[in-house]
Design an enzyme around this catalytic site. Structure first.
Site, PDB file in Angstrom:
ATOM      1  N   ILE A   1       0.598  -1.219  -0.291  1.00 52.36           N
ATOM      2  CA  ILE A   1      -0.069   0.153   0.204  1.00 52.36           C
ATOM      3  C   ILE A   1       0.901   1.278  -0.269  1.00 52.36           C
ATOM      4  O   ILE A   1       0.413   1.453   1.045  1.00 52.36           O
ATOM      5  CB  ILE A   1      -0.699   0.430   0.944  1.00 52.36           C
ATOM      6  N   PRO A   2       1.614   1.835  -1.093  1.00 54.30           N
ATOM      7  CA  PRO A   2       2.529   2.762  -1.055  1.00 54.30           C
ATOM      8  C   PRO A   2       1.644   4.207  -0.745  1.00 54.30           C
ATOM      9  O   PRO A   2       0.958   4.553  -1.248  1.00 54.30           O
ATOM     10  CB  PRO A   2       3.054   2.479  -2.755  1.00 54.30           C
ATOM     11  N   HIS A   3       2.128   4.571  -0.195  1.00 53.22           N
ATOM     12  CA  HIS A   3       1.651   5.925   0.457  1.00 53.22           C
ATOM     13  C   HIS A   3       2.920   6.702   1.041  1.00 53.22           C
ATOM     14  O   HIS A   3       3.566   6.725   1.063  1.00 53.22           O
ATOM     15  CB  HIS A   3       1.273   5.704   1.586  1.00 53.22           C
ATOM     16  N   ALA A   4       3.352   8.172   0.650  1.00 55.04           N
ATOM     17  CA  ALA A   4       3.844   9.108   1.649  1.00 55.04           C
ATOM     18  C   ALA A   4       3.278  10.613   2.717  1.00 55.04           C
ATOM     19  O   ALA A   4       2.008  10.302   2.054  1.00 55.04           O
ATOM     20  CB  ALA A   4       4.700  10.058   0.815  1.00 55.04           C
TER      21      ALA A   4
END
Lengths: 91, 156
Positions: free
Chosen positions: B64-67
């Site tokens: 679940i890529p996020h920044a």
């Protein structure tokens, strides 16, 4: 009541999912735990019984906070793992 | 509520990727095109991964890529990408990754509700089955649209 901090790198993804899953377990098992939630930068100001985070962040947090109990979760959807590691912080 | 954060354009099925960087870029692409995040947000995810490892591979086969929104997120959104061939992110236990769920968050209550619904979907083996076997984005989107569940705000 035990106070446990959930932390992850950005504080908007993994740690929120972790919080939701841990709250399910706390409720189902009636554990005396209150969860707080923070990004990594906020950890140093936390005073409580332990920190739950994801595996990759756990070592970094242990080094920076040697007097806090830190556990790292491998699989946030694995209830058995979550239950065991949560219990290890409150025993 | 999730219906506001997901639309059919944010869902990609059986995408071909060559490695984890390619997987991140292609899975986040719809969020850029639809103005949820900018390119800098995606580069931040890639740079942090290169420096610190894949902090967003949260369970077997799912990333679940996020920044942080400060790197360029403008509205709450979720992209869903299934991969034709799973790809290695160098995660100690949860490799290989077959499903990528890109997150864009400007925080707040709406994001919390979205993540709670996302958890419900990830707990639902029917949903995962549909994501992995769907022939097009519409099948996945229709399942989410028609999804009924209770107590979605209970655990946040």
């Amino acid at each position: 009541m035990y106070k446990i901090l959930i932390a992850c790198r950005a504080g908007i993804g993994s740690s929120l999912i972790l919080k939701i899953k841990l709250n399910q377990i706390i409720e189902q098992n009636k554990l005396p735990v209150i969860l707080e939630h923070a990004s990594l930068d906020e950890v140093s100001s936390f005073h409580g019984d332990g920190i739950i985070t994801l595996l990759d962040v756990a070592n970094e947090l242990k080094e920076k906070n040697p007097n806090l109990k830190v556990v790292g979760i491998k699989d946030v959807m694995n209830k058995d793992e979550l239950f065991e590691k949560l219990k290890s912080l409150i025993e | 509520m999730l219906n506001d954060a997901i639309n059919e354009k944010l869902i990609q099925i059986n995408l071909n990727v060559s490695n984890w960087k390619d997987a991140i870029r292609k899975s986040m692409d719809p969020l850029i095109t639809e103005n949820y995040v900018d390119q800098n947000y995606v580069e931040e995810i890639i740079n942090t991964t290169a420096a610190n490892g894949p902090y967003y591979v949260i369970t077997k086969g799912i990333a679940i890529p996020h920044a942080s929104s400060k790197y360029g997120a403008y509205k709450n959104g979720i992209s869903i990408t299934s991969l034709q061939h799973s790809v290695c992110f160098n995660h100690p236990v949860n490799d290989p990754v077959k499903l990528i769920i890109g997150l864009s968050s400007i925080n707040g209550e709406e994001h919390l509700r979205n993540i709670t619904k996302l958890v419900t979907l990830l707990e639902d083996s029917n949903f995962l089955n549909i994501v992995y076997t769907a022939k097009n984005a519409k099948e996945v989107y229709d399942y989410i649209l028609n999804y009924k569940e209770g107590g979605e705000e209970k655990y946040v």
